[in-house]
Design an enzyme around this catalytic site. Structure first.
Site, PDB file in Angstrom:
ATOM      1  N   LEU A 227       0.834  -1.196   0.000  1.00 19.71           N
ATOM      2  CA  LEU A 227       0.000   0.000   0.000  1.00 19.71           C
ATOM      3  C   LEU A 227       0.867   1.244   0.000  1.00 19.71           C
ATOM      4  O   LEU A 227       1.966   1.237   0.552  1.00 19.71           O
ATOM      5  CB  LEU A 227      -0.882   0.034   1.258  1.00 19.71           C
ATOM      6  CG  LEU A 227      -1.938  -1.058   1.403  1.00 19.71           C
ATOM      7  CD1 LEU A 227      -2.609  -0.947   2.757  1.00 19.71           C
ATOM      8  CD2 LEU A 227      -2.963  -0.942   0.292  1.00 19.71           C
TER       9      LEU A 227
ATOM     10  N   LYS B 174      -4.563  -1.023  10.937  1.00 20.91           N
ATOM     11  CA  LYS B 174      -3.401  -1.570  10.237  1.00 20.91           C
ATOM     12  C   LYS B 174      -2.609  -2.388  11.254  1.00 20.91           C
ATOM     13  O   LYS B 174      -1.916  -1.835  12.113  1.00 20.91           O
ATOM     14  CB  LYS B 174      -2.558  -0.436   9.645  1.00 20.91           C
ATOM     15  CG  LYS B 174      -1.372  -0.945   8.854  1.00 20.91           C
ATOM     16  CD  LYS B 174      -0.839   0.173   7.964  1.00 20.91           C
ATOM     17  CE  LYS B 174       0.584   0.018   7.515  1.00 20.91           C
ATOM     18  NZ  LYS B 174       1.138  -1.295   7.357  1.00 20.91           N
TER      19      LYS B 174
ATOM     20  N   LYS C 263      -9.914   1.727   2.582  1.00 22.19           N
ATOM     21  CA  LYS C 263     -10.159   1.087   1.282  1.00 22.19           C
ATOM     22  C   LYS C 263     -11.480   1.586   0.713  1.00 22.19           C
ATOM     23  O   LYS C 263     -12.457   1.708   1.448  1.00 22.19           O
ATOM     24  CB  LYS C 263     -10.249  -0.437   1.466  1.00 22.19           C
ATOM     25  CG  LYS C 263      -9.000  -1.053   2.079  1.00 22.19           C
ATOM     26  CD  LYS C 263      -9.206  -2.516   2.451  1.00 22.19           C
ATOM     27  CE  LYS C 263      -7.950  -3.066   3.119  1.00 22.19           C
ATOM     28  NZ  LYS C 263      -8.132  -4.423   3.652  1.00 22.19           N
TER      29      LYS C 263
HETATM   30  S1  IVH Z   1      -4.832  -4.526   2.776  1.00 19.92           S
HETATM   31  C1  IVH Z   1      -4.116  -4.473  -1.592  1.00 19.92           C
HETATM   32  N1  IVH Z   1      -5.541  -4.282   5.271  1.00 19.92           N
HETATM   33  O1  IVH Z   1      -0.011  -3.442   5.754  1.00 19.92           O
HETATM   34  C2  IVH Z   1      -4.349  -4.393  -0.148  1.00 19.92           C
HETATM   35  N2  IVH Z   1      -3.233  -4.524   4.790  1.00 19.92           N
HETATM   36  O2  IVH Z   1       1.517  -1.391   4.354  1.00 19.92           O
HETATM   37  C3  IVH Z   1      -3.383  -5.171   0.623  1.00 19.92           C
HETATM   38  N3  IVH Z   1      -1.801  -4.587   6.772  1.00 19.92           N
HETATM   39  O3  IVH Z   1       0.916  -5.441   3.051  1.00 19.92           O
HETATM   40  C4  IVH Z   1      -3.335  -4.939   2.057  1.00 19.92           C
HETATM   41  N4  IVH Z   1      -3.397  -4.401   8.251  1.00 19.92           N
HETATM   42  O4  IVH Z   1       0.749  -6.543   5.424  1.00 19.92           O
HETATM   43  C5  IVH Z   1      -4.525  -4.427   4.421  1.00 19.92           C
HETATM   44  N5  IVH Z   1      -6.326  -4.125   7.454  1.00 19.92           N
HETATM   45  C6  IVH Z   1      -5.313  -4.259   6.609  1.00 19.92           C
HETATM   46  C7  IVH Z   1      -3.981  -4.375   7.052  1.00 19.92           C
HETATM   47  C8  IVH Z   1      -2.949  -4.490   6.105  1.00 19.92           C
HETATM   48  C9  IVH Z   1      -2.094  -4.535   8.084  1.00 19.92           C
HETATM   49  C10 IVH Z   1      -0.431  -4.698   6.238  1.00 19.92           C
HETATM   50  C11 IVH Z   1      -0.302  -5.669   5.093  1.00 19.92           C
HETATM   51  C12 IVH Z   1       0.083  -4.805   3.938  1.00 19.92           C
HETATM   52  C13 IVH Z   1       0.765  -3.655   4.618  1.00 19.92           C
HETATM   53  C14 IVH Z   1       0.786  -2.406   3.753  1.00 19.92           C
END
Ligand code: IVH
Length: 684
Positions: free
Chosen positions: A85, A117, A300
């Protein structure tokens, strides 16, 4: 003078550094620099690439997600890539993202899903016909590592799912709870002390739950992972074959929940960037209420067709962003380890750090608690160390960054002599953790006793800070607390930093302290083991310092809250001739020995113990305690069978709540507390 390098040169340097640190972070789980420092490098590189597109090279690490997976586990090709992200470091960047989304969607209405996150490790778990067949790390986003056996040990993860599509990939974050991390860390530290005793070198101690989680996931032996108690929050679908069609992200989360996967309860859908910023702000403040670590909020776009319209950049989706919280961990240099001496002679090692801004303040010093703690962590002067300052918690040196340890470095050795000018030999008894200075004339102990006497919980002498105490002591004007009352304005004027007015003010506040109530005076003497609560009880029982001074240990220990240990330490304190001389000086100076304050409040709580936990809206911690005590009640620090009621504020201590439930003690809110104070009765 150094010259600014050309953009091309700087980009080459940055690419090399980003690639290197990326590999350490993703490939080896052994980062050398903090996330914040890494982000800084990556952002500088991306900025230069934007400014100089002609210099962009396809292999630039800013286009890649993470390091290519190392080869100790089998590679797994992600059929749907696991992208990373983009980050928003503050509200301005978040709003700028919101503007880009709005623009990209031609100003259609947008719903945003806000998620925590989780500071863990991204995972993709594949089920075929309802059976868990494979779990893989993210790796570089295209190829990850097969960690199926380890992931299968996570108890909250379904191994089979009923009425499942032919293929479903569940994506989420694997993490270690703070409790599981603390347990692992304590075990490792105990193991290290044992190793040191046996002449072996200590093992690295995990520095945070993420690092511990990464290590646990990469264990070759899954029975070790099983013991580490890892958890999962799922937040995204990967490949799905033969499943239902979805139109929104929140539908996919609901689907995950019905299949039995853990989905975080804090997830919230909002329809404006304003509300998104509120969610971010709220969790930035509340992050420490959670039993696991988060490092931001992920936002998102909810509508899946809108996601398609927005699409991806070369490295991340345009329909999502990570709002990052300010870092609570940074790396800095440990310049030295020094030892301080307390008023009772206990020595405490502390870290002298290259000052670093972390967790909202600049940290230049941090306690290292005791000799065993230094040994267990094996931190050494010259090390780069991880410094953590989380919320209101005192800053901590978490551990060394071993890859940056200078060659030839040796473990730190606890000094054998007191750091004071007398340089007496320090004493460490085998079965206690403390190392002590037992020299009665130690000037460092003496200064600390004077500072304690003047402190807020004791005689509360305004303007008598550490520096003035050192100056008075160095000038030979004060050798014990009894001398304070004969200090004159003329004498203070001979010291650096004093002018007529400040000298007069200090003398006036010293003189004003003569009428402090007896419990404060008793506390101020600094008698070992005697805290403010026992001082209160003794004062109300005996009524004067003279009566306490001549009481026997039996008489003293008969008082509520005063055990044999405190009683013995009081009688031995008064038996020392130097202390008798201090009492005499205080008496001659006109310090009141028998001032017992009588409360004007109705005595509604006599004989009742009320425990307050968490933050109340109308009372500070001290204020709530005072409100209870001034009504004749007690306010102990822990819940027991004798507790009359427990008052719960905002973010109460979990152990107190559990204890109250177990013992069936009435639990009140703030309104109930008011009723209790006024009537002494529980609200109906
Ligand atoms: S979505 C395309 N949702 O943060 C979307 N990521 O900095 C993919 N992460 O690679 C990720 N909590 O390892 C998503 N609620 C959450 C998350 C999350 C932690 C991590 C994940 C990602 C990274 C990006």
């Amino acid at each position: 003078m150094s010259r600014t390098p050309s953009p091309q040169k700087r980009m080459e340097e940055l690419r090399e550094q980003v690639q290197y640190h990326n590999a350490r972070y993703h490939g080896h789980d052994d980062p050398e620099i903090s996330d914040a420092e890494f982000d800084e490098l990556a952002r500088e590189l991306r900025q230069l690439e934007i400014e100089h597109p002609e210099l962009v090279d396809d292999s630039s690490p800013s286009l890649a997600v993470g390091a290519t997976a190392i080869t100790t586990f089998d590679p797994v090709v992600h059929r749907v890539p696991m992208t990373s992200l983009d980050n928003a470091m503050d509200e301005t960047e978040l709003r700028a993202w919101g503007d880009r989304v709005a623009k990209g969607l031609g100003d259609q209405a947008v719903r945003y899903v806000c998620e925590l996150k989780i500071d863990g490790l991204a995972i993709s778990i594949r089920y075929e016909n309802g059976v868990l067949v494979q779990a893989a790390t993210r790796g570089d986003g295209k190829v990850g590592e097969d960690v199926t056996a380890n992931v299968a040990t996570i108890s909250s993860l379904p191994k089979h799912i009923a009425s499942a599509p032919e293929v479903v990939e569940v994506r989420g974050e694997i993490f270690m709870s703070i409790a599981a991390f603390e347990k692992l860390k304590a075990e490792r530290e105990a193991e290290n002390l044992e190793r040191i005793r046996n002449g072996r070198s200590p093992l690295p101690v995990p520095v945070n739950p993420r690092n511990a989680g990464a290590g646990s996931l990469r264990q070759k032996d899954p029975t070790i992972t099983a013991k580490r108690d890892m958890s999962l929050w799922s937040y995204q679908l990967g490949e799905v074959v033969g499943g239902p069609e979805f139109t929104s992200h929140h539908d996919t989360l609901e689907f995950l929940r019905t299949l039995g996967f853990p989905v975080n309860p804090a997830i919230t859908i909002v329809d404006s960037i304003e509300a998104v910023t509120q969610f971010c702000q709220e969790w930035k403040e509340r992050r420490h209420e959670l039993p696991y670590e988060i490092d931001g909020v992920v936002i998102k776009v909810d509508d899946l067709s809108q996601r398609e319209q927005l699409g991806f950049t070369s490295r991340a989706p345009r329909w999502a962003i990570a709002f990052k919280f300010p870092p609570e961990e940074k790396h800095t240099l440990l310049l030295d380890i020094q030892v301080s001496v307390g008023r009772t002679g206990r020595t405490t090692p502390f870290a002298v750090l290259e000052p670093v801004f972390v967790g909202g303040s600049t940290v230049g010093m941090a306690t290292l608690h005791n000799r065993d703690q230094v040994a267990a962590k094996d931190v050494r002067p010259g090390d780069t160390v991880v410094v953590r300052k989380a919320g209101d918690v005192i800053p901590e040196v978490v551990g060394p960054v071993l890859s940056k340890r200078p060659k030839g470095s040796q473990p730190w050795v606890f000094p054998t002599q007191c750091p004071c000018p007398v340089k007496s030999t320090l004493v460490k008894l085998d079965d206690v953790a403390d190392t002590r200075c037992v020299e009665p004339s130690c000037p460092f102990q003496r200064d600390q006793r004077i500072m304690y006497f003047a402190s807020r919980g004791a005689m509360d002498i305004e303007g008598l800070g550490d520096r003035t105490v050192f100056a008075l002591s160095d000038a030979g004007l004060v050798t014990d607390v009894g001398d304070l009352y004969s200090v004159t304005v003329e004498q203070l004027l001979t010291l650096e930093g004093f002018a007529e007015l400040s000298a007069q003010n200090l003398v006036a506040s010293i003189q004003a302290s003569r009428s402090r109530p007896l419990p404060k005076l008793l506390t101020a003497l600094g008698i070992k083991n005697l805290g403010p609560a026992a001082a209160e009880s003794l004062a109300s029982e005996f009524g004067s310092l003279d009566a306490i001074a001549i009481a026997s240990a039996e008489e003293l220990s008969a008082v509520d809250g005063v055990g044999g240990v405190i009683a013995a330490s009081i009688t031995s304190w008064f038996a020392v001739s130097e202390n008798a001389a201090i009492i005499q000086k205080l008496r001659n100076a006109g310090v009141e020995f028998g001032r017992v304050e009588v409360s004007t409040n109705p005595q509604t709580l006599v004989g009742k113990a009320v425990v307050v936990t968490g933050t109340l809206a109308s009372y500070s911690r001290d204020g709530a305690e005072e409100a209870i005590k001034s009504r004749g009640g007690k306010s102990p620090g822990s819940v027991s069978a004798k507790t009359f009621a427990v008052v719960l504020g905002e973010s109460p201590g979990a152990s107190k709540v559990t204890k109250a439930e177990q013992l069936g003690i009435p639990v009140l809110d703030e309104a109930g507390f008011e009723i209790l104070l006024a009537t002494g009765e529980l609200p109906v």
